[in-house]
Scaffold this motif. Sequence first.
Motif, PDB file in Angstrom:
ATOM      1  N   PHE A  27       0.754  -0.794   0.008  1.00 27.09           N
ATOM      2  CA  PHE A  27       0.132   0.593   0.166  1.00 27.09           C
ATOM      3  C   PHE A  27       0.718   1.408   0.046  1.00 27.09           C
ATOM      4  CE2 PHE A  27      -2.643  -3.232   1.749  1.00 27.09           C
ATOM      5  CZ  PHE A  27      -3.649  -2.643   1.624  1.00 27.09           C
ATOM      6  N   VAL A  28       2.728   1.434   0.355  1.00 29.06           N
ATOM      7  CA  VAL A  28       3.080   2.258   0.690  1.00 29.06           C
ATOM      8  C   VAL A  28       3.141   2.764  -0.867  1.00 29.06           C
ATOM      9  CG1 VAL A  28       5.107   3.535   0.441  1.00 29.06           C
ATOM     10  CG2 VAL A  28       5.139   1.045   1.505  1.00 29.06           C
ATOM     11  N   ILE A  29       2.835   2.167  -1.713  1.00 32.68           N
ATOM     12  CA  ILE A  29       3.217   3.552  -3.223  1.00 32.68           C
ATOM     13  C   ILE A  29       2.216   4.332  -3.445  1.00 32.68           C
ATOM     14  CG2 ILE A  29       3.893   2.866  -5.749  1.00 32.68           C
ATOM     15  CD1 ILE A  29       6.130   1.272  -5.055  1.00 32.68           C
ATOM     16  N   PRO A  30       0.772   2.838  -3.593  1.00 26.98           N
ATOM     17  CA  PRO A  30      -0.840   3.769  -4.069  1.00 26.98           C
ATOM     18  C   PRO A  30      -0.700   4.970  -2.896  1.00 26.98           C
ATOM     19  CG  PRO A  30      -0.145   1.257  -4.208  1.00 26.98           C
ATOM     20  CD  PRO A  30       0.921   1.422  -3.652  1.00 26.98           C
ATOM     21  N   ILE A  31      -0.398   4.658  -1.608  1.00 26.58           N
ATOM     22  CA  ILE A  31      -0.647   5.811  -0.604  1.00 26.58           C
ATOM     23  C   ILE A  31       0.217   7.228  -0.939  1.00 26.58           C
ATOM     24  CG2 ILE A  31      -0.222   6.579   2.210  1.00 26.58           C
ATOM     25  CD1 ILE A  31      -1.135   3.710   2.410  1.00 26.58           C
TER      26      ILE A  31
ATOM     27  N   LEU C 121       4.129  -4.950  -6.640  1.00 21.74           N
ATOM     28  CA  LEU C 121       3.510  -5.981  -8.166  1.00 21.74           C
ATOM     29  C   LEU C 121       1.584  -4.943  -7.084  1.00 21.74           C
ATOM     30  CD1 LEU C 121       2.648  -8.135  -9.366  1.00 21.74           C
ATOM     31  CD2 LEU C 121       2.753  -9.572  -7.767  1.00 21.74           C
ATOM     32  N   PRO C 122       1.141  -5.104  -5.608  1.00 21.88           N
ATOM     33  CA  PRO C 122      -0.278  -4.685  -4.991  1.00 21.88           C
ATOM     34  C   PRO C 122      -1.041  -3.619  -5.866  1.00 21.88           C
ATOM     35  CG  PRO C 122       0.972  -5.501  -3.505  1.00 21.88           C
ATOM     36  CD  PRO C 122       2.645  -4.957  -4.521  1.00 21.88           C
ATOM     37  N   GLY C 123      -0.079  -2.886  -6.369  1.00 17.54           N
ATOM     38  CA  GLY C 123      -0.341  -1.268  -6.912  1.00 17.54           C
ATOM     39  C   GLY C 123      -0.320  -1.704  -8.420  1.00 17.54           C
ATOM     40  N   PHE C 124       0.282  -2.171  -8.889  1.00 15.02           N
ATOM     41  CA  PHE C 124       0.142  -3.030 -10.433  1.00 15.02           C
ATOM     42  C   PHE C 124      -1.331  -3.401 -10.450  1.00 15.02           C
ATOM     43  CE2 PHE C 124       2.399  -3.818 -13.957  1.00 15.02           C
ATOM     44  CZ  PHE C 124       3.664  -2.842 -13.552  1.00 15.02           C
ATOM     45  N   HIS C 125      -1.586  -4.613  -9.628  1.00 17.27           N
ATOM     46  CA  HIS C 125      -3.039  -4.978 -10.047  1.00 17.27           C
ATOM     47  C   HIS C 125      -3.925  -3.854 -10.239  1.00 17.27           C
ATOM     48  CE1 HIS C 125      -1.410  -9.090 -10.420  1.00 17.27           C
ATOM     49  NE2 HIS C 125      -1.338  -9.162  -9.199  1.00 17.27           N
ATOM     50  N   ILE C 126      -4.423  -2.927  -8.745  1.00 16.96           N
ATOM     51  CA  ILE C 126      -4.692  -2.247  -8.972  1.00 16.96           C
ATOM     52  C   ILE C 126      -5.173  -1.708  -9.891  1.00 16.96           C
ATOM     53  CG2 ILE C 126      -5.719   0.058  -7.826  1.00 16.96           C
ATOM     54  CD1 ILE C 126      -4.245  -0.689  -5.420  1.00 16.96           C
ATOM     55  N   LEU C 127      -3.693  -0.677 -11.025  1.00 14.64           N
ATOM     56  CA  LEU C 127      -3.755   0.017 -11.688  1.00 14.64           C
ATOM     57  C   LEU C 127      -4.223  -1.140 -13.474  1.00 14.64           C
ATOM     58  CD1 LEU C 127      -2.851   2.543 -12.074  1.00 14.64           C
ATOM     59  CD2 LEU C 127      -0.432   1.504 -12.861  1.00 14.64           C
ATOM     60  N   ARG C 128      -4.043  -2.758 -13.001  1.00 17.37           N
ATOM     61  CA  ARG C 128      -4.970  -3.347 -14.315  1.00 17.37           C
ATOM     62  C   ARG C 128      -5.670  -3.603 -14.405  1.00 17.37           C
ATOM     63  NH1 ARG C 128      -3.888  -8.875 -15.382  1.00 17.37           N
ATOM     64  NH2 ARG C 128      -4.604  -9.258 -12.536  1.00 17.37           N
ATOM     65  N   GLN C 129      -6.740  -2.759 -13.135  1.00 19.41           N
ATOM     66  CA  GLN C 129      -7.909  -3.137 -13.566  1.00 19.41           C
ATOM     67  C   GLN C 129      -8.759  -2.185 -14.312  1.00 19.41           C
ATOM     68  OE1 GLN C 129      -9.904  -5.562 -12.105  1.00 19.41           O
ATOM     69  NE2 GLN C 129      -7.331  -6.314 -11.509  1.00 19.41           N
ATOM     70  N   VAL C 133      -8.756   2.576 -22.088  1.00 18.37           N
ATOM     71  CA  VAL C 133      -9.791   3.064 -23.359  1.00 18.37           C
ATOM     72  C   VAL C 133     -10.345   4.211 -22.414  1.00 18.37           C
ATOM     73  CG1 VAL C 133     -11.859   3.103 -24.603  1.00 18.37           C
ATOM     74  CG2 VAL C 133      -9.816   1.525 -25.042  1.00 18.37           C
ATOM     75  N   ALA C 134     -10.706   3.266 -21.094  1.00 12.21           N
ATOM     76  CA  ALA C 134     -11.149   4.317 -20.141  1.00 12.21           C
ATOM     77  C   ALA C 134     -10.487   5.882 -19.411  1.00 12.21           C
ATOM     78  CB  ALA C 134     -11.745   3.422 -19.023  1.00 12.21           C
ATOM     79  N   LEU C 135      -9.528   5.028 -19.561  1.00 14.26           N
ATOM     80  CA  LEU C 135      -8.472   6.293 -18.662  1.00 14.26           C
ATOM     81  C   LEU C 135      -8.322   7.710 -19.817  1.00 14.26           C
ATOM     82  CD1 LEU C 135      -5.428   4.735 -17.476  1.00 14.26           C
ATOM     83  CD2 LEU C 135      -7.190   5.826 -16.589  1.00 14.26           C
ATOM     84  N   ILE C 136      -8.710   7.963 -21.507  1.00 17.53           N
ATOM     85  CA  ILE C 136      -8.527   8.751 -21.962  1.00 17.53           C
ATOM     86  C   ILE C 136      -8.498  10.470 -21.583  1.00 17.53           C
ATOM     87  CG2 ILE C 136      -9.125   9.641 -24.433  1.00 17.53           C
ATOM     88  CD1 ILE C 136      -9.277   6.621 -25.670  1.00 17.53           C
ATOM     89  N   PRO C 137     -10.265   9.702 -21.634  1.00 18.58           N
ATOM     90  CA  PRO C 137     -10.835  11.587 -21.108  1.00 18.58           C
ATOM     91  C   PRO C 137     -10.134  12.142 -19.818  1.00 18.58           C
ATOM     92  CG  PRO C 137     -12.591   9.875 -21.093  1.00 18.58           C
ATOM     93  CD  PRO C 137     -11.590   9.143 -21.012  1.00 18.58           C
ATOM     94  N   ALA C 138      -9.566  11.214 -18.899  1.00 16.78           N
ATOM     95  CA  ALA C 138      -8.593  11.284 -17.333  1.00 16.78           C
ATOM     96  C   ALA C 138      -7.534  12.265 -17.928  1.00 16.78           C
ATOM     97  CB  ALA C 138      -9.135  11.036 -16.711  1.00 16.78           C
ATOM     98  N   PHE C 139      -7.212  11.479 -19.072  1.00 15.17           N
ATOM     99  CA  PHE C 139      -5.031  11.633 -19.461  1.00 15.17           C
ATOM    100  C   PHE C 139      -5.106  12.718 -20.624  1.00 15.17           C
ATOM    101  CE2 PHE C 139      -2.754   7.660 -18.845  1.00 15.17           C
ATOM    102  CZ  PHE C 139      -2.961   7.346 -17.927  1.00 15.17           C
ATOM    103  N   ILE C 140      -7.052  13.188 -21.155  1.00 16.48           N
ATOM    104  CA  ILE C 140      -6.586  14.250 -21.241  1.00 16.48           C
ATOM    105  C   ILE C 140      -5.908  15.537 -21.165  1.00 16.48           C
ATOM    106  CG2 ILE C 140      -8.070  15.772 -23.060  1.00 16.48           C
ATOM    107  CD1 ILE C 140      -8.884  13.205 -24.768  1.00 16.48           C
ATOM    108  N   MET C 141      -7.569  14.912 -20.004  1.00 14.48           N
ATOM    109  CA  MET C 141      -7.521  16.543 -19.100  1.00 14.48           C
ATOM    110  C   MET C 141      -6.141  16.524 -18.759  1.00 14.48           C
ATOM    111  SD  MET C 141     -10.966  15.635 -17.360  1.00 14.48           S
ATOM    112  CE  MET C 141     -11.358  17.246 -16.268  1.00 14.48           C
TER     113      MET C 141
END
Lengths: 269, 259, 281
Positions: A27-31, C121-129, C133-141
């Motif tokens: 959680f360190v990096i996300p936080i 790795l855990p942060g990675f799995h979050i990002l993977r979800q 394509v759904a990030l396009i509007p946010a990234f444009i902003m």
Amino acid sequence: MNTAVLTDIRPTTGDRIAKFFLGLRGFVIPILALVAWQLASQQGAVQAYVFVPLDGVFKSLIEHFADGEIPINWLASLGRTASGFAIGGLLGVSLGALMATFRPVDVLVNPIYQAIRQVPLLGYIPLISLWFGNGEPSKLLIISLAAFYPTVLNTYEGLKHIDARHVAVGRIFLASRWQTFRHIVLPGALPSVFTGLMQAVAFTWLSSVGSELFFNPGPGLGNMMANGQAAFRMEVVLLAVIIIGVTGYVTNLIVSKIADRVLRWRNVR
Amino acid sequence: MPFETPSPTAKLSIQSLSKNYVIDQKALRVLLNIDLDVHEGEFVSIVGRSGCGKSTLLRLVSGLENDYSGTIQLDGKVINAPSLDRGMIFQDPSLLPWMTVRENVAFALVNQNIPKAEKDKRVLDLIDLVGLKGFESAYPKELSGGMAQRAAIARALVSQPKVLLLDEPLGALDALTRLRLQNELQRIWLQHRMTMIMVTHDVEEAVYLGDRVVIMDPEPGRIRRIVDVPLAHPRDRASPVLHAIRDEVLKDLTNGVVI
Amino acid sequence: MDDGSVILKTRVTAAPVALLAPPAPERKPWKRQRLAAVLSPIILIVGWTLLSRSGWFPAEIVVPPEVLWTTFVTYWSNGQLPDHLTGSLGRLFGGYLIGAGIGIALGTLMGVSKQAEAYVLPGFHILRQLPTVALIPAFIMIFGVGETVKLVLVAKATALPVALAAFQGVKGIPRTWLDVARIHRIPALTQFTHVIVPASLPVLVQGLRTALARSWMVLVAAELLVADSGIGQMMEWGRQTFRLDLVLIGVVITGLIGFTLDKGFRALERVLTRGSRKQNA
């Protein structure tokens, strides 16, 4: 000779606490990222436009849940995904089965299927827009295609690669054609068919949101994002992204649980 | 090798059997002039080096392959297709992974007109016979190699075949499981007194179980010699006669070269 | 089965069998197979031509093939099409290289270091979800409508699958291989270059290939939404001005590029992984 000293290797309370804290490392990096975001939002009014304060995002979550904006768009996207999945999945499994069973169908359809598949799905959007307009049918077409591609392929592959040993078993016990299909071919192809359906679930959800970004009319999370972007309301865009991610994760979880149940005989290693 | 005239009691009769495979338009002789009579209730072991066609011989008798010259007859009827009077067991148990042990065994009766109650009874009896009681609802992935092979044996026996063909049935098992299953096979054979023909790499196993041991030569596959094992069943593994026969077969197989 | 790997050797033919359908005649002559493969495309093209001649649909909806060809030649010779092509491919490869670099570095690091794995790795799995394509509007902003946003999107679409593949590639190396290296007291750097890299390569290259296909899709989508050049922009412009010929040419080119990239990568894969055993990933 000394006898070996048996030590208790069960985890102690200390071990468990240590393990718990070690688990927190993820959680360190996300936080840190969230903190950086929050700090950026406090740098000035301009930055606060892009890096909306996190409490603002949370506030808008409550607000848009209450005023119905989130539920309406969310349900619209889900419904669209479900219809597209049903249409495309049904057609895909049928066509895959036909191609695997009847050679003429395979010969005629396979090259065309392979050819259309080369174009990235969202690349068809301008074409579909000109042919079928910007309304609901166009979205449904894109989403159905998203379910269609992987189910055709995996059904076909599954039926084409039935284990020869299992077929031999059927022959030894004089199984009829129907019995061979029912007891050997069908269950043997099922894991592959499920793989196709699982890919279809992920792919339909993504293309549902994608098509909503391009085809404006009607509710949906994609529209919510597009409108949020147009009005420069980052908190709305972020909310949509989070809801999309969570929904994708949960549906994926549900489908793989179903697969584990139906294919409980499968040896997963 | 002296030509044996088919005796009246012979159940399975193989005469001047030859088999060729065509690979890249070249004929490969797999079996050449095989003559073998197997009597009712006899246990025949077949040993030989790789490529001597012993598995092909078994597949021909099973009817899984039917392109051969010569004759193979069971009770005077020519064999050219699979039939339930010949059961078969492979080195790989070949259980259907999506069926439980019970369903797998019952699958052998899939095309039989037998009342359900009797079917169920036969299936459960055989599961009991091979020592898998309590594992009726287990899927193949939950079974050890030995247990899976037991289930395969039950499946092969449930249709009550006259001849059971075993193609290196214990070849993939660890040494201890192997010994245990050899005893099981012997017990089942003594109990049912059906004809069994087993291909194996293990000379000790061949001699321990077989009434006769057929030694085959490769390229082209042909019978080199048939050794009698004149010992009553159940046998004693430590018997000096058994060991002497084993050594003789081994010597024959390796052309007298000590290995 | 627990020892399934050992007993896979079987007497039964291992080739896939045609089921239900009567066994197909063994190996049709090569020419007939070739003919079969082009049969349906020919039918399609002929049907298309006939349909465009029939007058049932206006030529703007069902564009006659010859019109497609003249448009293609015009746009190729006046330099517009090559410009769009180089624009798209430049972005694709730029973003891809950045993303692949980050992905390989992160994935390998996670593979060799337990600490890195625990932190990243855990942060990675979050990002993977989050689908790109759904990030396009946010990234444009965040990144505006210039070149940056497309590079970032392509890099994101590349980095995640590549990192995961690199990670799995390293994790999938059989323990015994590393033990052998340790027993022979091979220095860490040599272990890395001679065991870890070649052993994880097949999985990594597979990941690199899927990542390329995904990035291409994301880039086309991004160009449809925000671009002043590129194949996607050309199609979007064709849509707005009702030039179906341009849209169709764009679709065909998009497909051809996707196809070529995939085939090229597979060829590269065969060369790179020759001799290295396929891992059961």
